[in-house]
Design an enzyme around this catalytic site. Structure first.
Site, mmCIF file in Angstrom:
data_model
loop_
_atom_site.group_PDB
_atom_site.id
_atom_site.type_symbol
_atom_site.label_atom_id
_atom_site.label_comp_id
_atom_site.label_asym_id
_atom_site.label_seq_id
_atom_site.Cartn_x
_atom_site.Cartn_y
_atom_site.Cartn_z
ATOM 1 N N HIS A 1 0.821 -1.212 0.000
ATOM 2 C CA HIS A 1 0.000 0.000 0.000
ATOM 3 C C HIS A 1 0.853 1.258 0.000
ATOM 4 C CE1 HIS A 1 0.228 -0.350 4.545
ATOM 5 N NE2 HIS A 1 0.266 0.969 4.451
ATOM 6 N N ASP B 1 1.249 -7.846 2.079
ATOM 7 C CA ASP B 1 1.329 -6.397 1.889
ATOM 8 C C ASP B 1 2.790 -5.953 1.769
ATOM 9 O OD1 ASP B 1 0.904 -3.695 1.788
ATOM 10 O OD2 ASP B 1 -0.383 -3.601 3.561
ATOM 11 N N SER C 1 3.926 1.959 8.528
ATOM 12 C CA SER C 1 3.699 1.068 7.390
ATOM 13 C C SER C 1 5.023 0.828 6.688
ATOM 14 C CB SER C 1 2.703 1.690 6.415
ATOM 15 O OG SER C 1 1.420 1.738 6.970
#
Length: 675
Positions: free
Chosen positions: A50, A186, A610
């Site tokens: 992402h 991810d 992240s």
């Protein structure tokens, strides 16, 4: 000491050493908002899917849909450049509090204080020692009670190397976002390129892969519950020392408003995306961006209520006053919460109004974004003159043109109607005139999207490139802009001044409160996140979200197949991944007959973490952080170790996808893998 008791073998100099190479030299801030890690001597980066999503999407076409099919460069020549992307290394951190606050007195006017502080910061940025390719950044900590200088290097030639299809990298999509159990691969892979001297450089075909003196080894030894791990990263923002009044207001007033607004926007997008593949491709990144914090705010509010965080903060405040009295500190600390309560009561409507404006005009609709940017350009001409207008025209034009990328007028019109209706219904009365309240939004939208220049890229570009006077005269006659301009003027002339006047007073009081917390604490409290390099640590651990429910800390590939829905945009699974699962072809990454996918830990993380590397007790990479559990999203405001958990991709699953799914042995051979 605590880390060692949990099993860590790392020393403080392993973690950060300003004079020698240490693990922090393998950690980067990725494109200003995420974290990444260097995993080879050739500048290879692992981060989240992402985090790289916009870059992956920008290279995607219907002929080469890298979002749907994935992308795997087979050579350096196939690695794709990404204009505007950059990564940041932190080379040195030093405290500069005394130098920043030099000449500042407590009894000074606040604007004078700010002026002196900024002057001192500017001086330090110019004079602190650095190499010519480095920069100095100075950041405030503890609400302005301390300051640190960061020596950084920004590399600006970053190329896409690999990404799994979204059915792996985004498996579960918005339904699973913030949830556990997760089964998401991810991750995405990029590479830093540098000039011939290994220094930062703008993109050039002559650049070469960056040579990294420090990078993470990768461990495929496996993990288990109770294992120690450490997270590096650039967490964006936490506010754990807010008073109870602030948290109460956020949960009861601000979050519900933002949640309602975004939910209605998402419903509009969803209806179009379900029925049109082109719109789905155009709007998938926008949808994900809007949904991310929509869901986060829901979980945050529920978590605050579940953990009774407001009540606990009130108990902390009561204890704070007791310590102030016992230590005979400044008597003004004793009335600080009365002052907080008064200020938060005053800021309620300006803050609510500000959130409605930002969500409506700044974040969630392209037509409204353009009206705001045109207003800013018009004001630039009025206040600074034609030379500044011309100087900044290209920058504004680029931003305005970008809103026509992945843009569908029909979808945008429906979102416009949804947002404007809510804006007129919910905006505090002080900031909305009666005439506007009674407007027919359906008719306005139909009229504006049919005739306004704000919906015409070619005409708008031509107009902005005109003589400034002609631009102003023409845009003032545009029906859409003329109507929206008064809302924008209200924001700048009323909402923003009211908000920032009170926010300055709150910030001043918060700084004082933070100084009191430091004085009354037995050890230095942990500073709130501010997008600077931090570590967090914990153990691999499940949790109990509610009575009689326990979540185990590791998920597996079989869970992907259990969620599998053929053709579904969130839960479809590539045929090849199904085949690999059925063959149980997991070696050497797993020998148990199960392929681990994601795992939970008790580290304190937030947005900005992240892509953060999760390392084991020896300092080897075992996973990549990508999310938190829904029940613990309130940790930005209040951390509760019982239910706050971060979610990571197991590094073995990443290698399995690169090796067995993508057949990209080039990348596997580049890594230093610990068996």
């Amino acid at each position: 000491m605590e880390m060692q008791e949990m099993g860590s073998k790392l020393t403080s100099k392993d973690i950060y050493d300003p004079e020698n190479l240490s693990l922090n030299d393998a950690v980067i801030q990725f494109n200003g908002g995420c974290t990444g890690e260097i995993v080879s001597s050739h500048g290879l980066i692992f981060t989240n899917h992402h985090c790289g999503y916009s870059a992956i999407q920008s290279h995607s076409t219907f002929e080469h849909n890298y979002i749907k099919d994935g992308f795997w460069a087979k050579s350096y020549k196939e690695e794709l450049p990404n204009p505007g992307m950059y990564v940041t290394f932190v080379r040195k951190i030093q405290e500069v509090t005394d130098k920043v606050l030099k000449g500042v007195q407590d009894n000074m006017d606040e604007n004078l204080k700010k002026s002196i502080i900024q002057k001192n910061i500017n001086y330090l940025i110019k004079t602190l020692p650095k190499k010519k390719w480095q920069e100095i950044q100075i950041k405030s900590f503890y609400d302005g009670n301390k300051f640190y200088a960061f020596t950084v290097e920004n590399y600006k030639d970053i190329r896409l190397v690999g990404a799994p299809p979204s059915s792996i990298g985004k498996f579960g999509a918005d339904t699973d976002n913030w949830m556990w159990p997760r089964h998401s691969g991810d991750f995405s892979i990029f590479r830093i390129y540098a000039d011939k001297n290994n220094h930062p450089a703008e993109y050039s075909p002559d650049n070469v892969p960056y040579h990294a003196d420090k990078y993470f080894r990768i461990s495929i030894k496996g993990i288990k519950a109770g294992d120690f791990f450490l997270i590096y990263g650039f967490p964006g923002r936490t506010q754990e020392y807010l008073p109870s009044f602030a948290v109460e207001q956020k949960v009861n007033i601000i979050n519900p408003a933002r949640i309602e607004l975004r939910e209605k926007v998402l419903n509009v997008m969803d209806q179009f995306m379900k029925n049109n593949d082109t719109i789905k491709l155009e709007y998938t990144a926008k949808y994900a961006r809007i949904a991310n914090y929509w869901k986060k705010w829901i979980g945050e509010s529920q978590g605050i209520n579940k953990t009774k965080a407001v009540e606990r903060k009130k108990a902390f405040e009561k204890e704070f006053i007791k310590k102030v009295q016992e230590q005979n500190l400044d008597p003004s600390y004793r009335i600080i919460f009365n002052e907080f309560q008064n200020l938060y009561n005053q800021i309620k409507n300006p803050e609510l109004a500000r959130n409605y404006f930002v969500e409506t005009f700044y974040l969630n609709n392209d037509f409204l974004k353009r009206s705001l940017m045109i207003y800013q350009l018009e004001k630039l001409y009025e206040t600074e003159g034609k030379d500044e207008f011309k100087k900044n025209r290209e920058k504004f034009l680029s931003r305005i043109q970008s809103t026509f990328s992945n843009y569908n007028p029909q979808v945008d019109q429906e979102i416009f109607k949804t947002l404007l209706k809510l804006y007129l219904e919910k905006m505090p009365a002080k900031y909305l005139d009666e005439e506007s309240k009674n407007k027919n939004v359906e008719e306005l939208a139909k009229q504006f999207y049919a005739s306004s220049i704000l919906n015409n890229k070619k005409a708008l570009t031509k107009l902005i490139n005109k003589n400034p006077k002609k631009f102003i005269k023409s845009i003032e006659n545009d029906n859409g802009y003329a109507f929206l301009k008064k809302f924008i003027q209200t924001y700048y002339n009323k909402i923003s001044p009211d908000y920032y006047s009170l926010r300055d007073k709150i910030n001043k009081l918060q700084k004082k409160y933070m100084s009191g917390i430091i004085k009354t604490s037995s050890r230095m409290p942990l500073p709130d996140a501010n997008s600077t390099l931090r570590i967090s640590y914990g153990i691999i651990k499940g949790y109990e979200p509610r009575d009689a429910v326990y979540y185990f800390p590791i998920s597996h590939l079989r869970g992907v197949l259990e969620k599998y829905i053929p053709g579904d945009y969130e839960f479809d699974v590539p045929a090849k991944l199904i085949q690999l699962y059925e063959k149980k072809d997991f070696k050497p990454y797993s020998t148990s007959g199960e392929m681990p996918v994601n795992f939970l830990g008790s580290a304190h993380t937030t947005g900005g973490n992240s892509g953060s590397p999760a390392i084991n007790k020896e300092g080897d990479l075992i996973g990549i952080n990508f999310d938190r559990v829904w029940e613990g999203t309130m940790s930005d405001l209040y951390y509760d170790k019982k239910i706050s958990r971060n979610i990571m991709v197991d590094i073995r699953y990443i290698l399995f996808i690169i090796d067995k799914f993508a057949n990209n042995q080039r990348l596997i051979n580049e890594l230093d893998i610990v068996h």
